[in-house]
Motif scaffolding. Structure first.
Motif, short mmCIF file in Angstrom:
data_model
loop_
_atom_site.label_atom_id
_atom_site.label_comp_id
_atom_site.label_asym_id
_atom_site.label_seq_id
_atom_site.Cartn_x
_atom_site.Cartn_y
_atom_site.Cartn_z
N LYS A 71 -42.91 -43.32 12.51
CA LYS A 71 -41.52 -42.83 11.58
C LYS A 71 -41.47 -41.44 11.14
CE LYS A 71 -41.48 -47.33 10.64
NZ LYS A 71 -40.17 -48.35 11.05
N GLY B 109 -40.05 -57.40 13.23
CA GLY B 109 -40.15 -57.88 11.79
C GLY B 109 -38.98 -57.12 11.17
N GLY B 110 -39.22 -56.73 9.95
CA GLY B 110 -40.44 -56.72 8.94
C GLY B 110 -41.78 -56.17 9.80
N CYS C 105 -43.05 -56.83 4.79
CA CYS C 105 -43.25 -55.69 5.30
C CYS C 105 -43.70 -54.86 3.98
CB CYS C 105 -41.82 -54.76 5.89
SG CYS C 105 -42.41 -53.16 6.66
N LEU D 103 -43.92 -51.51 4.10
CA LEU D 103 -43.37 -50.13 4.03
C LEU D 103 -41.60 -50.50 3.45
CD1 LEU D 103 -44.00 -48.58 7.52
CD2 LEU D 103 -45.05 -48.36 5.41
N ARG D 104 -41.28 -49.25 3.15
CA ARG D 104 -39.66 -49.21 2.48
C ARG D 104 -39.06 -47.95 3.17
NH1 ARG D 104 -40.96 -53.67 1.69
NH2 ARG D 104 -41.26 -54.97 -0.19
N CYS D 105 -38.89 -48.26 4.28
CA CYS D 105 -38.00 -47.17 4.97
C CYS D 105 -36.69 -46.69 4.56
CB CYS D 105 -38.22 -47.13 6.60
SG CYS D 105 -39.81 -47.53 7.19
N SER E 60 -45.17 -50.92 13.12
CA SER E 60 -45.33 -49.52 12.60
C SER E 60 -46.70 -49.32 12.56
CB SER E 60 -44.83 -49.44 10.99
OG SER E 60 -45.68 -50.34 10.22
N TYR F 285 -34.47 -45.64 5.99
CA TYR F 285 -33.28 -46.04 6.75
C TYR F 285 -33.24 -47.72 7.12
CZ TYR F 285 -37.05 -44.85 10.19
OH TYR F 285 -38.15 -44.73 10.99
N CYS F 286 -34.19 -48.31 6.64
CA CYS F 286 -34.50 -49.73 7.12
C CYS F 286 -33.05 -50.27 7.07
CB CYS F 286 -35.48 -50.41 6.30
SG CYS F 286 -35.54 -52.02 6.77
N THR G 103 -35.92 -58.48 5.40
CA THR G 103 -37.30 -58.78 6.06
C THR G 103 -38.55 -58.58 4.91
OG1 THR G 103 -37.54 -56.94 7.34
CG2 THR G 103 -36.13 -59.04 8.37
N TRP G 104 -37.92 -57.81 4.07
CA TRP G 104 -38.91 -56.95 3.31
C TRP G 104 -40.21 -58.01 2.52
CZ3 TRP G 104 -35.89 -52.56 0.44
CH2 TRP G 104 -35.46 -51.46 1.32
S1 SF4 Z 1 -38.95 -53.51 8.40
FE1 SF4 Z 1 -39.29 -51.56 9.91
S2 SF4 Z 1 -37.72 -50.15 9.12
FE2 SF4 Z 1 -37.79 -51.60 7.41
S3 SF4 Z 1 -39.21 -51.05 5.90
FE3 SF4 Z 1 -40.38 -52.37 7.53
S4 SF4 Z 1 -41.14 -50.79 8.90
FE4 SF4 Z 1 -39.61 -49.88 7.94
#
Ligand code: SF4
Length: 246
Positions: free
Chosen positions: A134, A75-76, A28, A30-32, A104, A34-35, A40-41
């Motif tokens: 988001k 995902g991810g 992934c 992104l680094r949300c 996303s 609240y993930c 899965t990153w």
């Molecule tokens: S897996 Fe989903 S919640 Fe987690 S960082 Fe990626 S987009 Fe954001």
């Protein structure tokens, strides 16, 4: 065609309609904050599967897909493996399986013609997109995820223009997205789309914290509370999910 996969879950009931076979892809961008799936990153330790292997696994559960169920790819961020998802959905549609994509939308880029052609192909075989917006405010989106929401909103418009059924998902986090101004702006944006059949408000939870501890990653929302039932109702009201808060 190989997919890098974190895990499978048979019997999912929260990632799309009916009972679903859910495929969690690895990786992934992104680094949300609240993930709850930081495992899965990156794609280290991914299991590699051929499309046909995944289709065979999914078809074992076809008997449970009545009442609108099917397969969800999550995902991810599954679309960093868009070629795999296209092939997977194409094959699943041959077996008349309902396909949903939990994304996303971050990798969409309307100016990248090669990538755009892949999206055009993907949506031919996609019955439903669970689009996770988001944050409606760009600066806040960057603070929350590390990237701009420009591609996400463009992707939402693209899906609308192409009449793809969409459920919007929005995580409600106190002090971040739980804000009347932002929720109202999000509703205004959703109202510009013609294809949204459902809006899901997902209250922030802390169930993923243990994964951060196990991975040795600092959890940056330490101390942030979960929203109250009244706050969730209020957000649902502002987003038009419910008609009143009584
Ligand atoms: S897996 Fe989903 S919640 Fe987690 S960082 Fe990626 S987009 Fe954001």
């Amino acid at each position: 065609m190989i997919g890098k996969i974190h895990s499978f879950f048979a019997g999912g009931t929260v990632d799309g309609p009916g009972i679903r076979f859910v495929i969690f892809m690895k990786g992934c961008p992104l680094r949300c904050l609240y993930c709850h799936n930081p495992d899965t990153w990156n794609q280290d330790g991914a299991e590699c599967y051929e499309v046909d292997d995944v289709v065979s696994q999914a078809l074992r559960y076809k008997g449970y897909f009545n009442n609108g169920g099917g397969v969800t790819v999550s995902g991810g961020e599954p679309l960093i493996q868009i070629d795999f998802v296209i092939e997977l959905f194409k094959k699943l549609k041959k077996y008349n399986v309902h396909t949903a994509l939990d994304t996303s939308g971050i990798i969409f880029d309307k100016d990248n013609l090669e990538l755009k052609a892949k999206f055009d192909e993907l949506i031919k075989y996609t019955d439903l997109v669970l689009l996770d917006i988001k944050h409606i405010d760009n600066d806040e989106h960057i603070k929350l995820t590390g990237k701009s929401n420009k591609n996400v909103l463009e992707f939402a418009k693209y899906l609308s223009n192409n009449k793809i059924n969409v459920w919007i998902r929005h995580v409600l986090v106190p002090d971040i997205t739980l804000n009347d101004n932002y929720l109202t702006k999000l509703k205004e944006f959703i109202d510009t789309l013609s294809n949204v059949s459902k809006i899901e408000v997902l209250p922030y939870h802390t169930m993923g914290i243990v994964k951060y501890k196990n991975l040795g990653i600092p959890y940056r929302l330490e101390g942030v509370r979960t929203p109250t039932k009244e706050e969730v109702k209020h957000a649902k009201y502002l987003l038009g999910v419910i008609k009143d808060v009584a």
